[in-house]
Design a protein around this motif. Structure first.
Motif, PDB file in Angstrom:
ATOM      1  N   TYR A  70       0.837  -1.181   0.000  1.00 26.94           N
ATOM      2  CA  TYR A  70       0.000   0.000   0.000  1.00 26.94           C
ATOM      3  C   TYR A  70       0.872   1.230   0.000  1.00 26.94           C
ATOM      4  O   TYR A  70       0.761   2.102   0.835  1.00 26.94           O
ATOM      5  CB  TYR A  70      -0.913  -0.027   1.217  1.00 26.94           C
ATOM      6  CG  TYR A  70      -2.268   0.578   0.982  1.00 26.94           C
ATOM      7  CD1 TYR A  70      -2.943   1.217   2.008  1.00 26.94           C
ATOM      8  CD2 TYR A  70      -2.850   0.521  -0.277  1.00 26.94           C
ATOM      9  CE1 TYR A  70      -4.182   1.763   1.803  1.00 26.94           C
ATOM     10  CE2 TYR A  70      -4.078   1.066  -0.496  1.00 26.94           C
ATOM     11  CZ  TYR A  70      -4.752   1.700   0.540  1.00 26.94           C
ATOM     12  OH  TYR A  70      -5.981   2.249   0.331  1.00 26.94           O
ATOM     13  N   GLU A  86     -11.893   3.663  -4.533  1.00 27.13           N
ATOM     14  CA  GLU A  86     -10.775   2.711  -4.464  1.00 27.13           C
ATOM     15  C   GLU A  86     -10.629   1.972  -5.791  1.00 27.13           C
ATOM     16  O   GLU A  86      -9.518   1.711  -6.243  1.00 27.13           O
ATOM     17  CB  GLU A  86     -10.944   1.714  -3.306  1.00 27.13           C
ATOM     18  CG  GLU A  86     -11.185   2.330  -1.919  1.00 27.13           C
ATOM     19  CD  GLU A  86     -10.089   3.265  -1.415  1.00 27.13           C
ATOM     20  OE1 GLU A  86      -9.089   3.472  -2.123  1.00 27.13           O
ATOM     21  OE2 GLU A  86     -10.237   3.807  -0.299  1.00 27.13           O
ATOM     22  N   HIS A 130      -8.778   4.297  -7.914  1.00 27.35           N
ATOM     23  CA  HIS A 130      -7.343   4.294  -7.589  1.00 27.35           C
ATOM     24  C   HIS A 130      -6.660   3.103  -8.255  1.00 27.35           C
ATOM     25  O   HIS A 130      -5.555   3.224  -8.796  1.00 27.35           O
ATOM     26  CB  HIS A 130      -7.111   4.215  -6.075  1.00 27.35           C
ATOM     27  CG  HIS A 130      -7.684   5.369  -5.335  1.00 27.35           C
ATOM     28  ND1 HIS A 130      -7.752   5.418  -3.954  1.00 27.35           N
ATOM     29  CD2 HIS A 130      -8.235   6.531  -5.762  1.00 27.35           C
ATOM     30  CE1 HIS A 130      -8.310   6.563  -3.589  1.00 27.35           C
ATOM     31  NE2 HIS A 130      -8.615   7.245  -4.670  1.00 27.35           N
ATOM     32  N   ASP A 171      -6.749   4.449   5.988  1.00 29.74           N
ATOM     33  CA  ASP A 171      -6.558   5.505   4.988  1.00 29.74           C
ATOM     34  C   ASP A 171      -5.567   6.536   5.515  1.00 29.74           C
ATOM     35  O   ASP A 171      -4.769   7.093   4.750  1.00 29.74           O
ATOM     36  CB  ASP A 171      -7.887   6.170   4.613  1.00 29.74           C
ATOM     37  CG  ASP A 171      -8.741   5.276   3.712  1.00 29.74           C
ATOM     38  OD1 ASP A 171      -9.583   4.546   4.265  1.00 29.74           O
ATOM     39  OD2 ASP A 171      -8.565   5.295   2.495  1.00 29.74           O
ATOM     40  N   GLU A 186      -7.894  10.092  -0.668  1.00 32.89           N
ATOM     41  CA  GLU A 186      -7.646   9.395   0.597  1.00 32.89           C
ATOM     42  C   GLU A 186      -7.858  10.335   1.782  1.00 32.89           C
ATOM     43  O   GLU A 186      -8.299   9.907   2.850  1.00 32.89           O
ATOM     44  CB  GLU A 186      -6.227   8.811   0.663  1.00 32.89           C
ATOM     45  CG  GLU A 186      -5.860   7.806  -0.413  1.00 32.89           C
ATOM     46  CD  GLU A 186      -6.696   6.521  -0.436  1.00 32.89           C
ATOM     47  OE1 GLU A 186      -7.705   6.429   0.277  1.00 32.89           O
ATOM     48  OE2 GLU A 186      -6.337   5.627  -1.215  1.00 32.89           O
ATOM     49  N   HIS A 198     -11.383  10.279   2.598  1.00 31.18           N
ATOM     50  CA  HIS A 198     -11.726   9.019   3.269  1.00 31.18           C
ATOM     51  C   HIS A 198     -11.338   9.071   4.744  1.00 31.18           C
ATOM     52  O   HIS A 198     -12.053   8.599   5.606  1.00 31.18           O
ATOM     53  CB  HIS A 198     -11.005   7.843   2.610  1.00 31.18           C
ATOM     54  CG  HIS A 198     -11.362   7.656   1.165  1.00 31.18           C
ATOM     55  ND1 HIS A 198     -10.667   6.816   0.340  1.00 31.18           N
ATOM     56  CD2 HIS A 198     -12.349   8.208   0.414  1.00 31.18           C
ATOM     57  CE1 HIS A 198     -11.211   6.862  -0.883  1.00 31.18           C
ATOM     58  NE2 HIS A 198     -12.225   7.693  -0.852  1.00 31.18           N
TER      59      HIS A 198
HETATM   60 FE   LIG Z   1      -9.126   5.141   0.575  1.00 32.37          FE
END
Ligand SMILES: [Fe+2]
Ligand SMILES: [Fe+2]
Lengths: 328, 256
Positions: free
Chosen positions: A2, A89, A92, A143, A172, A175
């Motif tokens: 991530y 997401e 993304h 997040d 993000e 989020h």
């Molecule tokens: Fe996110």
């Protein structure tokens, strides 16, 4: 993982001639951006493909734990926000696969690597989402940790990745605020809601700290990634930044972080925190986490169930192309 | 609004029927998020589900505001029992394969398009405003479903067979969209509501065109016996509501 890769890079095979790499070195020195057509070392390309793919995989696997609560969201407003988040997401994932493709990778092949377990995704998504408060804790902590990892990537030496991260980071941070707001509402709600919020934070705190990877002395790849301008800060630096940012927010929430050693260190100007037990993280990475099998099986099933649809779309596009050329 | 005197129940019932269709369709469609055939479709299906949910929220909020005492969108979504929901069977039955979902979406969005195109001229200002926003959204839904029905119908042999099977299976649930027994004729006469029966012709023209282009056969099957507008639902509706409502009902009075 991530946005914070920590597996061993493959050894490079075909290196461009040394004189052709001079331009690459110059770009790194001047903090310029490497673009898809520029000459770059094979190891740089491979490391980036793997990191970006792993990041993309994390975005799409990460849709599952939260998607798990769309049908049960406790108000229509929360349902809409959660749906939009899970959809972000997916977006993304799309930007990131596109960034990997600029390096010569193919989305289909990267997905096959995910499905066969040859490429990983962030281990954080192998934990279950057990209550509604987990939607808050994931937004706030997961997040939140992702942002700390990813903001430096907006200055990554590889242009397409850096630009994708600028868009991703903006979303993000939404989020993260939404997650905080869910927890804030719960912790100021009924006793049962407050207990739900505390329980979620208890479960997600340590796994979130582990999102930054092993401690610096156990993180062998960092030096090369730093030299290449892919990584800007060490795992421990980023982790500390996350802790320092999060502790005051926990106070606003009125929730306790589950670490008895957590305290302000006047001298360092940072919070000290307890030792992280990485045995669990390594178990989860190895595939023994609570949801590893379930997450991958769900992804593979969706992909296989959808094969006839993708094949039909290809066949239709080919027919249309033929029809157009016949007319022309 | 001439028709809404002290007793608003006819208007409330009409608005609920519109809102419930969208709410339940959104709930079913959202099951595809993170499970669709490709990432682009996760995004598209998410968009459509979000639009439908948005429409449902506006409609339920409006319906609730007409009641005495008033109810919120969440009161209506989470604290009504199955028999009080007014949605049609087309949207509430459990999902099948992706072809089934696209058949349903084609049928629903083509109906929504004809409906909202007319309802934006409703004598009821609130309904007109909701419809004016919705018609742009459902136009996109209809395009999206049309594209997929074409691709699947005129794709591979397998996809053609599956798409035809989906169209055949969903067709019996179409007629319920055009039923008007639940509707007070006064609402139509006063220009507040659109008579659903009026939509059948243009709906059929559009859908028949898509099916023909997709090399699919227009089904010739009788309508299913349904009763959604009277609160007589498919058995799968109970599970949908159980899942949707459980958390909210476990914490009555709580704010989220
Ligand atoms: Fe996110
Ligand atoms: Fe993301």
């Amino acid at each position: 993982m991530y946005g914070n890769d920590f597996t061993a890079p493959d050894e490079g095979s075909r290196e461009p001639a040394e004189d052709r790499l001079a331009e690459f070195e110059r770009l790194l020195e001047t903090e310029g951006r490497v673009e898809p057509r520029d000459v770059m070392p094979d190891g740089y390309r491979k490391t980036l493909i793997r990191q970006i793919a792993q990041h993309a995989h994390s975005e799409i696997i990460g849709m599952q734990p939260e998607g798990n609560w769309i049908s049960r969201a406790p108000s229509l407003r929360r349902k809409a926000i959660l749906m939009a988040k899970v959809q972000d997401e997916a977006g993304h994932g799309l930007y990131l696969y596109a960034a990997a493709e600029t390096l010569g990778a193919d989305r289909g092949e990267l997905l096959d690597m995910l499905h066969s377990g040859r490429q990983k995704y962030s281990s954080i998504f192998n934990y279950p989402t057990l209550t509604w408060a987990d939607m808050g804790a994931i937004g706030w902590l997961v997040d939140g940790a992702a942002i700390v990892n990813q903001v430096p990537l907006c200055r990554c030496s590889y242009g397409p990745y850096a630009r994708a991260m600028v868009r991703v980071c903006k979303e993000e941070s939404f989020h993260q605020r939404q997650g905080f707001e869910i927890l804030h509402t719960l912790s100021h709600g009924t006793e049962a809601q407050k207990a739900m919020a505390q329980d979620a934070v208890d479960r997600w705190w340590w796994p979130s700290l582990m999102m930054f990877g092993p401690t610096d002395d156990a993180s062998p790849n960092s030096a090369q990634s730093m030299a290449w301008g892919i990584k800007r800060f060490s795992n421990d630096e980023l982790r500390q930044r996350f802790v320092d940012m999060t502790v005051p927010q926990a106070e606003v929430l009125g929730l306790t972080l589950p670490d008895p050693d957590l305290r302000w260190n006047e001298e360092r100007g940072s919070y000290d925190f307890g030792e992280i037990d990485f045995t669990e993280l390594f178990e989860v990475i190895k595939g023994n986490g609570p949801c590893n099998k379930q997450r991958l099986a769900h992804r593979v099933r969706a992909h296989e169930d959808g094969a006839w649809v993708r094949e039909a779309a290809d066949a239709y596009a080919a027919k249309q192309a033929r029809r157009t050329s016949e007319v022309a | 609004m001439a028709v809404t005197g002290p007793d608003n129940s006819a208007l409330v019932g009409y608005v609920l029927s519109l809102g419930d269709d969208s709410l339940v369709a959104a709930q079913r469609l959202a099951e595809w998020i993170a499970a669709s055939p490709q990432l682009e479709e996760d995004v598209a299906v998410g968009n459509i589900a979000l639009d439908l949910l948005g429409q449902a929220r506006s409609l339920l909020t409006y319906a609730g505001s007409l009641e005495d005492p008033p109810r919120t969108e969440d009161d209506l979504a989470y604290f009504r029992d199955e028999r009080d929901f007014r949605s049609v069977h087309l949207v509430e039955r459990a999902n099948g394969d992706f072809g089934v979902t696209m058949a349903r979406l084609l049928f629903l969005s083509s109906y929504h398009y004809e409906l909202y195109a007319r309802l934006q001229r409703s004598a009821d200002e609130t309904l007109a405003a909701i419809a004016a926003k919705a018609v742009k959204e459902v136009d996109y839904h209809r395009d999206h479903a049309t594209m997929w029905v074409l691709r699947l119908g005129d794709g591979t042999e397998l996809s053609h067979a599956r798409m035809q099977a989906a169209v055949d299976a969903e067709w019996p649930y179409v007629e319920e969209l055009f039923g008007n027994e639940h509707l007070d004729p006064a609402l139509v006469e006063s220009g507040v509501a659109v008579d659903p029966a009026e939509l059948r012709g243009p709906w059929r023209e559009y859908v028949a065109g898509v099916l023909a282009e997709a090399t699919l056969t227009l089904p010739d099957v009788p309508p299913a016996v349904t009763g959604g507008r009277r609160g007589v639902h498919d058995e799968q509706m109970g599970y949908l509501l159980a899942e949707m409502q459980h958390l909210a009902r476990s914490h009555p009075g709580a704010t989220w």
